[in-house]
Scaffold this active site. Structure first.
Site, mmCIF file in Angstrom:
data_model
loop_
_atom_site.group_PDB
_atom_site.id
_atom_site.type_symbol
_atom_site.label_atom_id
_atom_site.label_comp_id
_atom_site.label_asym_id
_atom_site.label_seq_id
_atom_site.Cartn_x
_atom_site.Cartn_y
_atom_site.Cartn_z
ATOM 1 N N GLU A 107 0.842 -1.202 0.000
ATOM 2 C CA GLU A 107 0.000 0.000 0.000
ATOM 3 C C GLU A 107 0.874 1.249 0.000
ATOM 4 O OE1 GLU A 107 -3.255 1.978 3.042
ATOM 5 O OE2 GLU A 107 -3.289 -0.206 2.747
ATOM 6 N N ASP A 109 0.144 5.107 0.834
ATOM 7 C CA ASP A 109 -0.974 5.673 1.588
ATOM 8 C C ASP A 109 -0.872 7.184 1.733
ATOM 9 O OD1 ASP A 109 -3.328 5.295 2.925
ATOM 10 O OD2 ASP A 109 -2.419 4.719 4.825
ATOM 11 N N GLU A 111 -3.355 9.896 3.815
ATOM 12 C CA GLU A 111 -4.520 10.093 4.663
ATOM 13 C C GLU A 111 -4.541 11.539 5.150
ATOM 14 O OE1 GLU A 111 -5.159 5.647 6.558
ATOM 15 O OE2 GLU A 111 -4.064 7.138 7.739
#
Length: 291
Positions: A107, A109, A111
């Site tokens: 992954e 990522d 956020e």
């Protein structure tokens, strides 16, 4: 990666608004909601606007929402324009990331951690390899991401992962398998995005909870673009990525100056500086990463 002195890199910091991929602008064709994106949860909180050219994900007290790309790919460049939840967004987490599936997934990522009104968002980044994730870096943004659309990009190739905000590189994770550092290069991924309740940890370590009186919390999207090597099985992408523009060994000279500017002014947490966390034995890649 080619290394330049900090002094010479700073000379290029004033070019921070130079476009990263000039040659791609004229040929960019943006995707739309109906042909490129599949809502995977919270259907009632996913709203389509402008004939599929713009869409929104919402978080309410009964559900968040999320989508994924139809395409599965091994290496490429993906980007999207987002406008984050305005006002009191404390406790909300809005995401844009690449991921494979399964317990040992990879992954890349991004956020966006909401905050109370007047306080800045935090962009939390991480790299997972075979399900292991301990490579967090966090940034403030140099603009208000709630008042207009801004572009967020991930470039992933066999040599490096680079994360961009409005065309500026903020993070590079190089392939250092030669010194024993795992790198995500075997599992195909899709694009994902979601908005969900993260108030156990997202804002001030979980001290500030979601105020549901501000619900629904809405994130908006447009200009979704993928330039990728679609995955059809082992070895199916090698001819694609070998000749693609995004198969670059490192950032160019101007981009390295931009990276230095961002990291000098907006980086607020770097696992490679967290000596106490790792008992003063930092991960091997930390000696190779941009400072």
């Amino acid at each position: 990666m080619e290394v330049f002195s900090a002094v010479s890199l700073r000379r290029y910091a004033h070019f921070i608004f130079v476009a990263i991929i000039c040659t791609a602008i004229s040929s960019t064709v943006y995707g739309d909601f109906y042909s490129d994106i599949d809502v995977t949860w919270g259907d009632n909180n996913a709203w389509v606007l402008n004939n599929g050219q713009q869409w929104q994900l919402a978080l309410t007290n009964y559900s968040g929402s999320g989508f994924q790309s139809y395409k599965e790919f091994l290496f490429g460049s993906v980007d999207i324009s987002m406008k984050l939840v305005p006002g009191n967004s404390a406790g909300t987490v809005t995401t844009f990331y690449l991921s494979s599936t399964g317990e040992g997934h990879d992954e890349i990522d991004m956020e966006f951690l909401g905050n109370v009104s007047g306080e800045p968002y935090i962009l939390h980044t991480n790299i997972y390899v075979n399900g292991s994730a301990d490579k967090e870096q966090q940034f403030y943004l140099w603009f208000d991401p709630t008042t207009g659309f801004h572009n967020y990009s991930i470039l992933w190739n066999p040599q490096q992962i680079a994360i961009f905000v409005d065309g500026l590189p903020i993070r590079v994770f190089a392939n250092n398998e030669n010194i024993g550092v795992p790198y995500p290069n075997e599992q195909a991924m899709r694009v994902f995005s979601s908005i969900w309740n993260g108030d156990q940890w997202a804002t001030q370590g979980g001290r500030v909870k979601i105020d549901w009186s501000y619900s629904p919390f809405v994130a908006s999207y447009m200009n979704f673009n993928t330039d990728v090597c679609e995955w059809n099985g082992n070895g199916s992408t090698s001819q694609c990525w070998a000749t693609n523009w995004w198969n670059q060994n490192s950032l160019n000279y101007a981009q390295q100056g931009q990276l230095l500017w961002v990291r000098s002014n907006y980086l607020i947490y770097d696992y490679c500086k967290d000596y106490a966390r790792f008992n003063y034995q930092l991960p091997a890649e930390c000696s190779q990463q941009p400072q």
